[in-house]
Design an enzyme around this catalytic site. Structure first.
Site, mmCIF file in Angstrom:
data_model
loop_
_atom_site.group_PDB
_atom_site.id
_atom_site.type_symbol
_atom_site.label_atom_id
_atom_site.label_comp_id
_atom_site.label_asym_id
_atom_site.label_seq_id
_atom_site.Cartn_x
_atom_site.Cartn_y
_atom_site.Cartn_z
ATOM 1 N N ALA A 135 0.817 -1.239 -0.118
ATOM 2 C CA ALA A 135 0.016 0.172 0.041
ATOM 3 C C ALA A 135 0.737 1.207 -0.041
ATOM 4 O O ALA A 135 2.107 1.043 -0.249
ATOM 5 C CB ALA A 135 -0.897 -0.064 1.341
ATOM 6 N N SER A 136 0.114 2.355 0.271
ATOM 7 C CA SER A 136 0.968 3.594 0.105
ATOM 8 C C SER A 136 2.054 3.989 1.134
ATOM 9 O O SER A 136 3.024 4.603 0.907
ATOM 10 C CB SER A 136 -0.140 4.946 0.039
ATOM 11 O OG SER A 136 -0.798 4.810 1.367
ATOM 12 N N ILE A 137 1.783 3.386 2.578
ATOM 13 C CA ILE A 137 2.684 3.635 3.536
ATOM 14 C C ILE A 137 3.496 2.459 3.864
ATOM 15 O O ILE A 137 4.727 2.527 4.426
ATOM 16 C CB ILE A 137 1.742 4.086 4.780
ATOM 17 C CG1 ILE A 137 1.276 5.646 4.572
ATOM 18 C CG2 ILE A 137 2.825 3.988 5.839
ATOM 19 C CD1 ILE A 137 0.266 6.006 5.479
ATOM 20 N N ALA A 138 3.010 0.995 3.592
ATOM 21 C CA ALA A 138 3.777 0.108 4.185
ATOM 22 C C ALA A 138 3.457 -1.115 3.365
ATOM 23 O O ALA A 138 2.479 -1.024 2.311
ATOM 24 C CB ALA A 138 3.485 -0.291 5.471
ATOM 25 N N GLN A 139 4.304 -2.242 3.444
ATOM 26 C CA GLN A 139 3.692 -3.568 2.766
ATOM 27 C C GLN A 139 3.820 -4.790 3.513
ATOM 28 O O GLN A 139 4.505 -4.479 4.650
ATOM 29 C CB GLN A 139 4.832 -3.761 1.619
ATOM 30 C CG GLN A 139 6.076 -4.049 1.858
ATOM 31 C CD GLN A 139 6.900 -4.200 0.627
ATOM 32 O OE1 GLN A 139 6.946 -3.475 -0.262
ATOM 33 N NE2 GLN A 139 8.120 -5.025 0.779
ATOM 34 N N VAL A 140 3.282 -5.757 3.367
ATOM 35 C CA VAL A 140 3.106 -6.941 4.316
ATOM 36 C C VAL A 140 3.699 -8.171 3.674
ATOM 37 O O VAL A 140 3.574 -8.556 2.527
ATOM 38 C CB VAL A 140 1.336 -6.974 4.419
ATOM 39 C CG1 VAL A 140 1.319 -8.460 5.414
ATOM 40 C CG2 VAL A 140 0.760 -5.943 4.992
ATOM 41 N N LYS A 155 4.310 -6.327 8.904
ATOM 42 C CA LYS A 155 3.888 -4.916 8.131
ATOM 43 C C LYS A 155 5.425 -4.006 8.403
ATOM 44 O O LYS A 155 5.867 -3.914 9.587
ATOM 45 C CB LYS A 155 2.920 -4.296 8.814
ATOM 46 C CG LYS A 155 2.117 -2.944 7.711
ATOM 47 C CD LYS A 155 1.013 -2.582 8.514
ATOM 48 C CE LYS A 155 0.367 -1.403 7.614
ATOM 49 N NZ LYS A 155 -0.853 -1.000 8.164
ATOM 50 N N ASP A 290 -11.962 2.511 8.788
ATOM 51 C CA ASP A 290 -11.387 2.394 7.613
ATOM 52 C C ASP A 290 -11.948 0.683 7.152
ATOM 53 O O ASP A 290 -11.183 -0.038 6.487
ATOM 54 C CB ASP A 290 -9.978 2.638 7.480
ATOM 55 C CG ASP A 290 -9.407 2.557 6.095
ATOM 56 O OD1 ASP A 290 -10.240 2.899 4.931
ATOM 57 O OD2 ASP A 290 -8.400 2.346 5.976
#
Length: 510
Positions: A135-140, A155, A290
């Protein structure tokens, strides 16, 4: 730093919107006047060559935002929940922005984890996958804890994302100021407030310790909720830029065909999503703000799993009661009750006509209740309700807008898996139960107990407070002189303190 240097960023943004066709879509969404459309064309067309091309297979607005980068994608994700601002069509396009960014290298993620947790990844995890979501801030990443063998989700915040967001947010602030100056007609949309909200959300989401704390509190609040799961954080394997939590195994909530093929009752799931959200908002005052498709899964046993707690909503107990009474009044079609609640809560000025307000509310509610199930929308009702209250001089209530915004998203999720869902039938038992428990003799006893506890805490101060009040009433002139003397004695000390502090700061700078 905000200033003229951000103009180039805004020019590139406008050029990208023009090149991808997103400019026309936005102007149509806000129903821009002819003069504004002409100005946009005259100013935007010469700079088209500065704009990014983007992915031509995407809708225009989504194409422009993904081309501009992470900050714009995140802003678009947040605005996708504001159909009241951008319109239903654009909100639908913006919802495509979930997990649209390409992942950063796994080797980089390993370096971040090793630096944050002070141990090599292979020492912490026996398995560590390539990114499963970005995603825009982090990845998993999917991993397995070496010590326990438990499967987890790790994350990791994108390297350098803080600086990148800061640069773009500065440009957003400048753009919002320019919009309010040049286009007074759109001030009602509060562009600067929207940017400030976005900045606070992004700042919070970059500290994964806060997300872990939110997940922990949310799990504690909902531990007795049937058919609902919250992945727990692993504090020993989490830090500011790394969050490790239980792995959530299940089908995506947005995959209706997959859910049906797996034998899940989509009608029950849709009702349950609505009821869970209302339970968390009304009962706990702490809710997942969200709850889009990308943050919900359905486990094999039918449980709903919620994750990604970067954005949470919170409302106080008094506001919860007001909100519940408003919903209950609409469910019962008691518009006088709804009007009275608004006036008693101070949401509508006392000098307005309560009976006229009740009739305006009836004009909002009756068309919706006369419609078939596919057209009954709680989100629409709340949106119309805010329009009416604005006409009656009701100031904006931020906490209710956040609630309504989340309700729009939750309702969209529920209807995507059950288009025939009757929102009001699903909401009625939750709202009714809350009304019974929060308004009545039991609630009155609970409130009195809290009052007694508060008085008990301040009990030692009460005699002095009463004595001072009685003295000031009996000797008002002497009390006034005493206050002036106290202030005059304090001024030199305050001045001296300020001088000392200033000297320390200057000395540090020198």
């Amino acid at each position: 730093m905000r200033g003229p240097h951000n103009i180039l960023r805004l020019i590139r943004t406008g050029a990208t919107f023009e090149r991808t066709g997103a400019m026309e879509a936005v102007l149509n969404a806000v129903d821009a006047p002819i003069r504004l459309r002409l100005a946009a064309r005259v100013l935007g067309w010469p700079f088209r060559w500065l704009g990014y091309k983007g992915d031509p297979t995407l809708p225009p607005l989504t194409r422009a935002i993904t081309a501009l980068g992470p900050a714009y994608i995140k802003f678009g994700q947040i605005m996708s929940t504001r159909a009241d601002v951008v319109g239903v069509e654009l909100a639908g396009q913006l919802r495509m922005l979930q997990d649209r960014l390409p992942p950063f290298p796994t080797a980089t993620a390993r370096q971040v984890i090793a630096a944050e947790l002070r141990a090599p990844v292979d020492q912490l995890f026996s398995e560590f996958s390539e990114p499963v979501a970005a995603a825009s801030i982090a990845q998993v990443h999917r991993a397995r804890v070496r010590e326990t063998g438990q499967e987890v989700a790790v994350k990791v915040v994108r390297p350098g994302i803080g600086r990148a967001f800061s640069r773009d947010i500065d440009a957003f602030h400048l753009g919002a100021q320019m919009i309010e100056v040049l286009l007074p007609g759109v001030r009602r949309l509060r562009p600067r407030d929207v940017v400030r909200h976005f900045e606070s959300v992004v700042t919070g989401e970059q500290d994964l310790r806060l997300e872990a704390a939110a997940a922990s509190e949310f799990a504690e609040n909902t531990k007795d909720d049937a058919t609902f799961q919250v992945p727990l954080p692993h504090w020993a394997l989490s830090s500011r830029r790394v969050l490790t939590a239980d792995w959530a195994e299940g089908l995506p909530m947005g995959d209706r065909e997959g859910l049906i093929a797996a034998g899940h009752d989509t009608a029950h799931l849709a009702r349950r999503v609505i009821q869970l959200f209302l339970s968390h908002a009304l009962r706990d005052g702490f809710f997942h703000a969200d709850m889009h498709h990308g943050n919900l899964k359905v486990a094999a046993n039918g449980d709903i799993i919620a994750y990604d707690f970067g954005i949470m909503g919170e409302i106080d107990e008094y506001t919860r009661r007001v909100y519940a009474q408003i919903l209950y009044g609409f469910i019962q079609r008691d518009y006088r009750l709804v009007a009275r609640v608004h006036f008693e809560a101070g949401y509508v000025p006392r000098d307005r006509d309560e009976a006229a307000f009740a009739r305006a509310l009836r004009a909002v509610g009756e068309p919706i209740f006369g419609a078939d199930a596919t057209r009954i929308s709680m989100a629409n009702l709340l949106s119309y309700l805010f329009e009416v209250t604005e006409r009656f001089g009701m100031p904006t209530r931020t906490e209710l807008i956040l609630l309504q915004r989340t309700m729009v998203v939750v309702e969209g999720v529920a209807r995507s898996i059950d288009p025939q869902l009757n929102i009001w039938d699903a909401a009625k038992p939750v709202v009714t139960d809350y009304i019974r428990s929060s308004i009545g003799p039991k609630a009155a006893v609970h409130d009195m107990r809290r009052v007694a506890q508060t008085i008990g805490r301040y009990g030692p101060l009460l005699p002095q407070i009463v004595e001072n009040a009685l003295y000031e009433r009996a000797h008002p002139e002497e009390a006034r002189i005493a206050i002036i003397r106290t202030r005059s004695r304090a001024v030199p000390w305050l001045a001296a303190g300020f001088g000392i502090a200033s000297g320390i700061v200057i000395g540090m700078l020198i």
